[in-house]
Write a protein that holds these residues in place. Structure first.
Motif, PDB file in Angstrom:
ATOM      1  N   UNK A 113     -15.783 -28.699 -28.575  1.00  0.00           N
ATOM      2  CA  UNK A 113     -15.512 -27.668 -27.579  1.00  0.00           C
ATOM      3  C   UNK A 113     -16.689 -26.766 -27.265  1.00  0.00           C
ATOM      4  N   UNK A 114     -17.835 -27.049 -27.831  1.00  0.00           N
ATOM      5  CA  UNK A 114     -19.005 -26.203 -27.614  1.00  0.00           C
ATOM      6  C   UNK A 114     -19.449 -26.229 -26.153  1.00  0.00           C
ATOM      7  N   UNK A 115     -19.433 -27.394 -25.537  1.00  0.00           N
ATOM      8  CA  UNK A 115     -19.815 -27.511 -24.133  1.00  0.00           C
ATOM      9  C   UNK A 115     -18.825 -26.765 -23.248  1.00  0.00           C
ATOM     10  N   UNK A 116     -17.546 -26.869 -23.544  1.00  0.00           N
ATOM     11  CA  UNK A 116     -16.537 -26.148 -22.773  1.00  0.00           C
ATOM     12  C   UNK A 116     -16.734 -24.647 -22.915  1.00  0.00           C
ATOM     13  N   UNK A 117     -17.006 -24.178 -24.117  1.00  0.00           N
ATOM     14  CA  UNK A 117     -17.264 -22.751 -24.335  1.00  0.00           C
ATOM     15  C   UNK A 117     -18.479 -22.273 -23.556  1.00  0.00           C
ATOM     16  N   UNK A 118     -19.533 -23.077 -23.575  1.00  0.00           N
ATOM     17  CA  UNK A 118     -20.738 -22.720 -22.828  1.00  0.00           C
ATOM     18  C   UNK A 118     -20.466 -22.723 -21.328  1.00  0.00           C
ATOM     19  N   UNK A 119     -19.645 -23.654 -20.876  1.00  0.00           N
ATOM     20  CA  UNK A 119     -19.275 -23.713 -19.462  1.00  0.00           C
ATOM     21  C   UNK A 119     -18.488 -22.490 -19.028  1.00  0.00           C
ATOM     22  N   UNK A 120     -17.595 -22.027 -19.880  1.00  0.00           N
ATOM     23  CA  UNK A 120     -16.832 -20.812 -19.571  1.00  0.00           C
ATOM     24  C   UNK A 120     -17.758 -19.600 -19.501  1.00  0.00           C
ATOM     25  N   UNK A 121     -18.699 -19.549 -20.407  1.00  0.00           N
ATOM     26  CA  UNK A 121     -19.657 -18.438 -20.444  1.00  0.00           C
ATOM     27  C   UNK A 121     -20.475 -18.436 -19.152  1.00  0.00           C
ATOM     28  N   UNK A 122     -20.907 -19.620 -18.732  1.00  0.00           N
ATOM     29  CA  UNK A 122     -21.678 -19.733 -17.501  1.00  0.00           C
ATOM     30  C   UNK A 122     -20.808 -19.446 -16.278  1.00  0.00           C
ATOM     31  N   UNK A 123     -19.540 -19.827 -16.318  1.00  0.00           N
ATOM     32  CA  UNK A 123     -18.628 -19.505 -15.213  1.00  0.00           C
ATOM     33  C   UNK A 123     -18.510 -17.984 -15.060  1.00  0.00           C
ATOM     34  N   UNK A 124     -18.528 -17.268 -16.172  1.00  0.00           N
ATOM     35  CA  UNK A 124     -18.516 -15.804 -16.105  1.00  0.00           C
ATOM     36  C   UNK A 124     -19.764 -15.263 -15.434  1.00  0.00           C
ATOM     37  N   UNK A 125     -20.906 -15.827 -15.771  1.00  0.00           N
ATOM     38  CA  UNK A 125     -22.165 -15.392 -15.149  1.00  0.00           C
ATOM     39  C   UNK A 125     -22.174 -15.717 -13.656  1.00  0.00           C
TER      40      UNK A 125
END
Length: 182
Positions: A113-125
Motif C-alpha cells: 500500500x505504499x504506492x497508494x499512500x504516496x498517491x493519496x499524498x500527491x492527490x492532496x498536493x
C-alpha cells in the motif's frame, strides 16, 4: 434576519465561478488518479482520491479567502493576526499523510500500500495547487502521476519487478513442477 443575511451574504475575494472551476478541476484530477488506482484494484480508489483532492482544493481556496477576509482588516486586527498561507500547505500535508498511512500495511515481512499512500499524498498536493489556482502545476502533477503509475507499472511487469506478484494468492503463484516417480 438581517444578521443572518450579513453573516452569510458577504462576498468572497475569489469569484464564485472561479471557485467552482477550481473545485471541479480538483475533482477531475483526483478522479483521473483514483481511476488508475481503482483499475489496478488498489485499496484507495476513485472516491478516496477525489475526496482528498477536493478537500485539499477547498483548504487552498479557504486560505486565499482568509488572507483577504475583511474581518481581519477592521479595527487594527490586521496587525494582531498573523496570516501565513504556508500553514494550509502544512495542514493538508499532515492530514493527507495521516490518511495515507492508514493504507500502508506491514504483513508477512512485506510492505503493502505504499504506492497508494504516496498517491493519496500527491492527490492532496494536486488538490491544493488547483484550489490555489495553480492549474498548470496541478495538471502537470497529475500527468506525472499517471506516467509513474502507468508506465512504471508496465516496466515492472515487463522486467518481472511488479508488486502485483505479492497480491496474488499463494496457490495462484507458479510453483515448481513436481517430478512424478513411478
Amino acid at each position: 434576519m438581517e444578521q443572518l443575511v450579513e453573516e452569510f451574504g458577504h462576498p468572497t475575494y475569489t469569484s464564485f465561478p472561479v471557485i467552482v472551476a477550481r473545485l471541479l478541476l480538483a475533482t477531475i484530477f483526483g478522479a483521473v488518479i483514483g481511476f488508475e488506482r481503482e483499475w489496478r484494484n488498489r485499496p484507495a480508489g476513485l472516491r478516496t482520491h477525489v475526496l482528498v483532492c477536493v478537500a485539499a482544493a477547498t483548504f487552498g481556496i479557504l486560505t486565499i479567502e482568509i488572507v483577504h477576509a475583511p474581518m481581519f482588516a477592521a479595527g487594527g486586527m490586521k496587525e494582531m493576526v498573523k496570516v501565513d498561507p504556508i500553514r494550509a500547505v502544512e495542514a493538508v500535508t499532515a492530514g493527507v499523510a495521516f490518511l495515507a498511512a492508514g493504507t500502508i500495511l506491514f504483513a508477512r515481512g512485506e510492505v503493502q500500500g505504499l504506492t497508494t499512500g504516496a498517491g493519496m499524498w500527491l492527490a492532496g498536493a494536486i488538490g491544493l495547487a488547483a484550489g490555489l489556482g495553480f492549474w498548470q502545476i496541478a495538471g502537470f502533477g497529475t500527468l506525472l502521476v499517471l506516467v509513474v503509475l502507468g508506465l512504471m507499472h508496465s516496466l515492472e511487469v515487463k522486467f518481472d519487478l511488479s508488486e502485483d506478484k505479492r497480491d496474488e494468492k499463494p496457490e495462484a503463484r507458479k510453483a515448481p513442477a513436481k517430478s512424478k516417480r513411478a
